[in-house]
Design a protein around this motif. Structure first.
Motif, PDB file in Angstrom:
ATOM      1  N   VAL A   1       0.777  -1.197  -0.044  1.00  0.00           N
ATOM      2  CA  VAL A   1      -0.004   0.063   0.095  1.00  0.00           C
ATOM      3  C   VAL A   1       0.908   1.113  -0.008  1.00  0.00           C
ATOM      4  N   LEU A   2       0.865   1.961  -1.157  1.00  0.00           N
ATOM      5  CA  LEU A   2       1.499   3.222  -1.381  1.00  0.00           C
ATOM      6  C   LEU A   2       0.693   4.319  -0.986  1.00  0.00           C
ATOM      7  N   SER A   3       1.224   5.401  -0.336  1.00  0.00           N
ATOM      8  CA  SER A   3       0.302   6.648  -0.100  1.00  0.00           C
ATOM      9  C   SER A   3       1.234   7.688  -0.107  1.00  0.00           C
ATOM     10  N   GLY A   4       0.261   8.812  -0.483  1.00  0.00           N
ATOM     11  CA  GLY A   4       1.165  10.181  -0.518  1.00  0.00           C
ATOM     12  C   GLY A   4       1.617  10.513  -1.833  1.00  0.00           C
ATOM     13  N   ASN A   5       1.158  11.239  -2.667  1.00  0.00           N
ATOM     14  CA  ASN A   5       1.570  11.645  -4.040  1.00  0.00           C
ATOM     15  C   ASN A   5       2.433  10.386  -4.678  1.00  0.00           C
ATOM     16  N   VAL A   6       1.588   9.316  -4.901  1.00  0.00           N
ATOM     17  CA  VAL A   6       2.079   8.042  -5.392  1.00  0.00           C
ATOM     18  C   VAL A   6       2.376   8.232  -7.089  1.00  0.00           C
ATOM     19  N   TYR A   7       3.413   7.561  -7.337  1.00  0.00           N
ATOM     20  CA  TYR A   7       3.720   7.564  -8.720  1.00  0.00           C
ATOM     21  C   TYR A   7       4.193   6.051  -9.128  1.00  0.00           C
TER      22      TYR A   7
END
Length: 174
Positions: free
Chosen positions: A96-102
């Motif tokens: 789980v990636l979070s915060g302005n993910v690219y």
């Protein structure tokens, strides 16, 4: 009578700073400033490298949490990603990636506020920031598309108007 050495409060503060300041500066210099690295196994022996400012690993829950300038490299799936925070849930086999993910994979890219990658399914689930949208760019191969660029259609030139003889005689100015 024994002479006693009494220091004023001001002198004690100065002496404390004189001792603590060099120790603090030395400690700041000794702390590494590079990103921390962690390698997580995906179960099939392929490594995921996670770089970030801070990382925590919980053996009980088997969750790795990375915060600050997170960079993920998963060469087996040709995935590279950046985010403010990432959590690798080893038991559930998801990231789980979070915060302005690219996320970049095989030339395709995705941007969002939260992106979950389900490892076993090879599937991304992206959520936007409130009142925003997720953005994706995909490279689509079309076997029927020509390999060379298509020339724009040629428009024939408009014919020049020819001079026509007037039907009526010009009015005389008398």
């Amino acid at each position: 009578m024994k002479p006693s050495l009494r220091l004023s409060d001001n002198l004690r503060r100065r002496l404390g700073l004189a001792v603590l300041l060099p120790a603090t500066c030395l400690g700041a210099i000794a702390i590494p400033t590079h990103l921390q690295n962690a390698q997580a196994q995906t179960g099939d022996g392929r490594a995921i490298t996670i770089r970030s400012d801070v990382q925590e690993a919980d053996r009980t829950t088997e969750v790795i949490t990375a915060r600050g300038n997170v960079q993920i490299d998963y060469p087996a799936r040709q995935i590279q990603a950046t985010a403010a925070q990432a959590q690798f849930f080893n038991r559930e086999r998801r990231i789980v990636l979070s915060g302005n993910v690219y996320v970049l994979q095989n030339g395709n890219s995705m941007r969002g506020e939260t992106i979950t990658y389900l490892i076993d399914e090879g599937r991304f689930i992206a959520l936007p920031r409130s009142n925003r949208q997720v953005e994706s760019t995909y490279i689509v191969s079309d076997p029927e598309s020509p390999t060379s660029p298509v020339a724009p259609p040629v428009t024939p030139p408009k014919p020049k108007s020819t001079f026509k003889t007037p039907v009526s005689k010009p009015a005389s100015g008398r």
